[in-house]
Scaffold this motif. Structure first.
Motif, mmCIF file in Angstrom:
data_model
loop_
_atom_site.group_PDB
_atom_site.id
_atom_site.type_symbol
_atom_site.label_atom_id
_atom_site.label_comp_id
_atom_site.label_asym_id
_atom_site.label_seq_id
_atom_site.Cartn_x
_atom_site.Cartn_y
_atom_site.Cartn_z
ATOM 1 N N THR A 15 0.845 -1.174 0.000
ATOM 2 C CA THR A 15 0.000 0.000 0.000
ATOM 3 C C THR A 15 0.887 1.231 0.000
ATOM 4 O O THR A 15 1.840 1.307 0.772
ATOM 5 N N LEU A 16 0.586 2.183 -0.855
ATOM 6 C CA LEU A 16 1.239 3.487 -0.853
ATOM 7 C C LEU A 16 0.187 4.527 -0.525
ATOM 8 O O LEU A 16 -0.984 4.340 -0.848
ATOM 9 N N SER A 17 0.594 5.626 0.115
ATOM 10 C CA SER A 17 -0.392 6.661 0.417
ATOM 11 C C SER A 17 0.267 8.014 0.633
ATOM 12 O O SER A 17 1.458 8.100 0.918
ATOM 13 N N CYS A 18 -0.547 9.038 0.474
ATOM 14 C CA CYS A 18 -0.136 10.403 0.805
ATOM 15 C C CYS A 18 -0.492 10.703 2.253
ATOM 16 O O CYS A 18 0.185 11.457 2.923
ATOM 17 N N ASP A 19 -1.586 10.107 2.734
ATOM 18 C CA ASP A 19 -2.019 10.216 4.124
ATOM 19 C C ASP A 19 -2.928 9.022 4.413
ATOM 20 O O ASP A 19 -3.184 8.205 3.528
ATOM 21 N N ALA A 20 -3.409 8.922 5.612
ATOM 22 C CA ALA A 20 -4.201 7.755 6.011
ATOM 23 C C ALA A 20 -5.460 7.568 5.170
ATOM 24 O O ALA A 20 -5.945 6.455 5.008
ATOM 25 N N ALA A 21 -5.989 8.640 4.604
ATOM 26 C CA ALA A 21 -7.238 8.557 3.849
ATOM 27 C C ALA A 21 -7.022 8.308 2.359
ATOM 28 O O ALA A 21 -7.979 8.244 1.607
ATOM 29 N N SER A 22 -5.777 8.162 1.930
ATOM 30 C CA SER A 22 -5.523 8.080 0.489
ATOM 31 C C SER A 22 -4.749 6.830 0.077
ATOM 32 O O SER A 22 -3.935 6.888 -0.821
ATOM 33 N N GLU A 23 -5.007 5.717 0.717
ATOM 34 C CA GLU A 23 -4.264 4.502 0.404
ATOM 35 C C GLU A 23 -4.533 4.016 -1.012
ATOM 36 O O GLU A 23 -5.657 4.043 -1.490
ATOM 37 N N VAL A 24 -3.454 3.582 -1.670
ATOM 38 C CA VAL A 24 -3.523 2.986 -2.994
ATOM 39 C C VAL A 24 -2.911 1.600 -2.863
ATOM 40 O O VAL A 24 -1.758 1.463 -2.441
ATOM 41 N N HIS A 25 -3.682 0.577 -3.170
ATOM 42 C CA HIS A 25 -3.218 -0.804 -3.032
ATOM 43 C C HIS A 25 -2.571 -1.260 -4.331
ATOM 44 O O HIS A 25 -3.169 -1.159 -5.398
ATOM 45 N N LEU A 26 -1.357 -1.773 -4.227
ATOM 46 C CA LEU A 26 -0.613 -2.248 -5.385
ATOM 47 C C LEU A 26 -0.786 -3.741 -5.529
ATOM 48 O O LEU A 26 -0.851 -4.463 -4.528
#
Length: 193
Positions: free
Chosen positions: A72-83
């Protein structure tokens, strides 16, 4: 004469509708993502309260495929992007925090995989909230669409192929690869959620 970003977006999208938005990107002056230095990696392991933690690069416990954990990558806790899990024989080869092609400084959180001398880059670019902001991020990029969202294609002087789309307000997803792994860009992009 400079056109406002909204007019440029409308012009390009209308051209995109006529051409089908197919094909590669234009050439860009930027180079490959810049790997983080050892000092940056060490400082990321002990983040300050004001900075995003390296949890944005942490292994996710939810899935494991092909020997590689989904990340998972994210800018903050509310913006997770699952790889999606990156298939073997690619191996994790570090992280990056800068994309030289960006026209302005933005937070970038990314991971690098390698196979011999080839590299695959996947990351998030934090900040662009609107399509108008997004389309101005890379000067020499070709605008297209990805799953109904604005996307940019560009190729660096060294042959790195780059693809980025506005995933949601505040978060763009970036996938790039050296020529020998460029066929992995589409499958990786398709698996990101």
């Amino acid at each position: 004469m400079r056109r406002p970003a909204a007019a440029l977006l409308a012009l390009v999208l209308s051209g995109c509708a006529l051409s089908g938005c197919a094909g590669g990107g234009g050439s860009g002056s930027g180079e490959a993502p810049v790997p983080r230095t050892s000092a940056e990696v060490l400082s990321a392991e002990t983040p300050s309260a004001d900075s995003p933690s390296d949890d944005s690069l942490a292994d996710s416990s939810s899935a494991e495929q092909g020997g590689n954990r989904a990340l998972t990558l994210s800018c903050d806790a509310a913006s997770e992007v699952h790889l999606p899990a990156v298939p073997a024989p690619l191996r994790r080869a570090g992280a990056f925090s800068r994309l030289p092609a960006l026209t302005r400084p933005l937070d970038v959180h990314g991971l690098i995989w390698s196979q011999n001398d080839e590299r695959l880059y996947v990351g998030v670019v934090c900040g662009p909230r609107t399509a108008e902001q997004f389309v101005t991020l890379v000067a020499q990029a070709r605008l297209t669409m990805w799953e109904g969202r604005p996307a940019l294609h560009w190729t660096t002087r060294t042959g790195v192929r780059n693809f980025m789309w506005l995933e949601r307000p505040g978060v763009a997803v970036y996938v790039g690869a050296t020529p020998g792994l460029s066929d992995r860009i589409h499958p990786i992009a398709t698996g990101i959620g």
